[in-house]
Design a protein around this motif. Structure first.
Motif, PDB file in Angstrom:
ATOM      1  N   ALA A  23       0.848  -1.192   0.000  1.00 33.63           N
ATOM      2  CA  ALA A  23       0.000   0.000   0.000  1.00 33.63           C
ATOM      3  C   ALA A  23       0.877   1.234   0.000  1.00 33.63           C
ATOM      4  O   ALA A  23       1.838   1.320   0.780  1.00 33.63           O
ATOM      5  N   THR A  53     -11.125  -3.179   5.002  1.00 35.83           N
ATOM      6  CA  THR A  53      -9.736  -3.385   5.414  1.00 35.83           C
ATOM      7  C   THR A  53      -9.579  -4.249   6.657  1.00 35.83           C
ATOM      8  O   THR A  53      -8.588  -4.952   6.784  1.00 35.83           O
ATOM      9  N   SER A  55      -8.472  -3.457   9.405  1.00 35.48           N
ATOM     10  CA  SER A  55      -7.103  -3.163   9.816  1.00 35.48           C
ATOM     11  C   SER A  55      -7.094  -2.156  10.961  1.00 35.48           C
ATOM     12  O   SER A  55      -7.640  -1.056  10.813  1.00 35.48           O
ATOM     13  N   SER A 242      -8.479   2.961  -0.061  1.00 34.20           N
ATOM     14  CA  SER A 242      -7.374   2.575  -0.941  1.00 34.20           C
ATOM     15  C   SER A 242      -7.680   2.838  -2.405  1.00 34.20           C
ATOM     16  O   SER A 242      -6.786   2.822  -3.240  1.00 34.20           O
ATOM     17  N   LEU A 265      -3.132   0.449  -3.723  1.00 39.05           N
ATOM     18  CA  LEU A 265      -2.692  -0.941  -3.648  1.00 39.05           C
ATOM     19  C   LEU A 265      -2.039  -1.392  -4.949  1.00 39.05           C
ATOM     20  O   LEU A 265      -2.503  -1.056  -6.042  1.00 39.05           O
ATOM     21  N   PRO A 338     -11.087  -3.148  -3.915  1.00 38.16           N
ATOM     22  CA  PRO A 338     -10.279  -3.341  -2.704  1.00 38.16           C
ATOM     23  C   PRO A 338     -10.941  -4.198  -1.644  1.00 38.16           C
ATOM     24  O   PRO A 338     -10.249  -4.788  -0.805  1.00 38.16           O
ATOM     25  N   PHE A 342      -7.881  -6.786   0.515  1.00 40.39           N
ATOM     26  CA  PHE A 342      -7.272  -6.781   1.841  1.00 40.39           C
ATOM     27  C   PHE A 342      -7.389  -8.135   2.531  1.00 40.39           C
ATOM     28  O   PHE A 342      -6.486  -8.548   3.270  1.00 40.39           O
ATOM     29  N   ILE A 348       0.471  -6.269   5.209  1.00 40.59           N
ATOM     30  CA  ILE A 348       0.654  -5.525   3.970  1.00 40.59           C
ATOM     31  C   ILE A 348       1.709  -4.442   4.223  1.00 40.59           C
ATOM     32  O   ILE A 348       1.491  -3.551   5.055  1.00 40.59           O
ATOM     33  N   THR A 363      -4.232  -7.132   9.014  1.00 42.72           N
ATOM     34  CA  THR A 363      -5.669  -7.318   8.768  1.00 42.72           C
ATOM     35  C   THR A 363      -6.185  -8.469   9.625  1.00 42.72           C
ATOM     36  O   THR A 363      -5.453  -9.417   9.939  1.00 42.72           O
TER      37      THR A 363
END
Length: 365
Positions: A23, A53, A55, A242, A265, A338, A342, A348, A363
């Motif tokens: 990313a 995501t 994340s 993203s 990405l 996206p 992910f 990542i 993630t």
């Protein structure tokens, strides 16, 4: 492999095996700041969909940029976000999962600062919430849908039945209405749908109602149509964080309004074989890149080539007969969609514009 030790070194310095998805930091920062400013500038609260995501690093960045809270699709995702420390969560779905509802009720009971919103488009959905409610009620948004779309009541009359049930059920509190316009094909259809949501609001007897809409394709139309809305408008867009080089590049509102989102990405992989003129095989497959909304987009020496077939671990590309690509070349690919990118990666690398690794995204799917 200690990837934390790779921070500060080149992506190509030997710490990472390939294929790998990375990313770009500059694009992530730009996109997060851009949509935060858009929502704020149009009087909306941004509640981005974290299922894109999952994340903690990106969730924290979105909250720091001003997001009111985060949206998820399932109770399990909501509980993961609770583990990230998120205190405001919207579940953009009707929930029937008993264990999930019991766990969320326990979080509500144990944390007075925790705010939760969820959807309902049936009396049965309201009754499920009521059965599992604790001392604090489940706050619900009655969901309106459209013909051929996803969930949501298809008529105003059906929606008002859900509204009445939510207002009568113990352990449930009606908070407003919600809908999803992302499956509609034109601005005219979106305007019609938003008009139906506004009509539904007029029938609610709720102080400071919420009107929630979602999607990353029509938030420009949403902002114009709901500009005079007296409700608290919550925007659930998520893919913007993203962006991409495919589906959303073609459908972003920034093709119609001033500004831009930037694709963050890219997947790097080796050319494995060039067995005949006009054909290349790359070590990138369905396990590495999304393919549900378009194939990966070749860049670098394969720019202009086309992925014609994606296997579990291989991509087959049609190239120009005189393509410079050779076995062993390391090449980047843009992605399309996206939300299914992910989830293929647990870690990542975040890179600067010189592909120096500056951070790691984790993630939790």
């Amino acid at each position: 492999m200690d990837l934390d030790a790779a921070v500060g070194s080149s992506l190509f310095g030997g710490a990472f095996t390939f294929p790998v998805m990375v990313a770009r930091r500059s694009a992530l920062r730009h996109n997060i700041e851009t949509l935060a400013a858009f929502a704020s500038g149009h009087g909306m609260l941004l509640v981005p969909h974290a299922k894109t995501t999952m994340s903690p690093e990106l969730v924290a960045a979105q909250l720091e940029a001003g997001a009111w809270g985060l949206t998820v699709a399932t109770p399990s995702q909501a509980l993961i976000l609770r583990g990230f420390g998120v205190s405001r969560i919207m579940i953009a779905n009707q929930v029937f999962d008993p264990a999930g509802l019991d766990a969320l009720a326990a979080h509500l009971a144990g944390d007075p600062a925790f705010e939760l919103l969820c959807f309902a488009d049936s009396v049965a959905g309201v009754e499920a919430l009521s059965r599992h409610a604790g001392p604090r009620p489940f706050r619900v948004l009655a969901e309106l849908g459209h013909e051929g779309g996803r969930a949501g009541c298809r008529t105003l009359e059906g929606l008002l039945e859900v509204v009445a049930a939510a207002q009568a059920a113990p352990g449930v509190e009606l908070a407003g209405v919600a809908g999803y316009e992302g499956t509609l094909a034109s601005a005219a259809e979106v305007r019609t749908f938003l008009g139906r949501l506004l009509e539904a609001l007029e029938h609610l007897r709720v102080r400071r109602p919420i009107l929630s809409v979602g999607g990353s394709q029509w938030f420009d139309v949403v902002s114009r149509e709901l500009a005079a809305c007296q409700a608290t408008v919550m925007l659930r867009s998520g893919a913007y964080v993203s962006h991409d080089d495919g589906h959303y590049r073609e459908h972003t509102p920034y093709n119609r309004i001033e500004g831009e989102l930037r694709p963050a990405l890219e997947v790097w992989a080796h050319v494995l074989s060039v067995p005949e003129p006009g054909l290349a095989v790359v070590g990138l497959g369905k396990r590495d890149a999304p393919f549900d909304e378009g194939m990966p987009i070749p860049r670098g020496v394969l720019s202009g080539a086309e992925v014609t077939r994606l296997y579990d671990q291989h991509a087959v590309l049609r190239t120009a007969p005189d393509s410079p690509a050779r076995p062993g070349d390391l090449v980047p690919f843009g992605i399309s969609h996206p939300c299914t990118a992910f989830d293929k990666w647990r870690i990542i690398p975040v890179v600067d514009d010189d592909h120096v690794v500056v951070d790691l995204i984790h993630t939790y799917f």
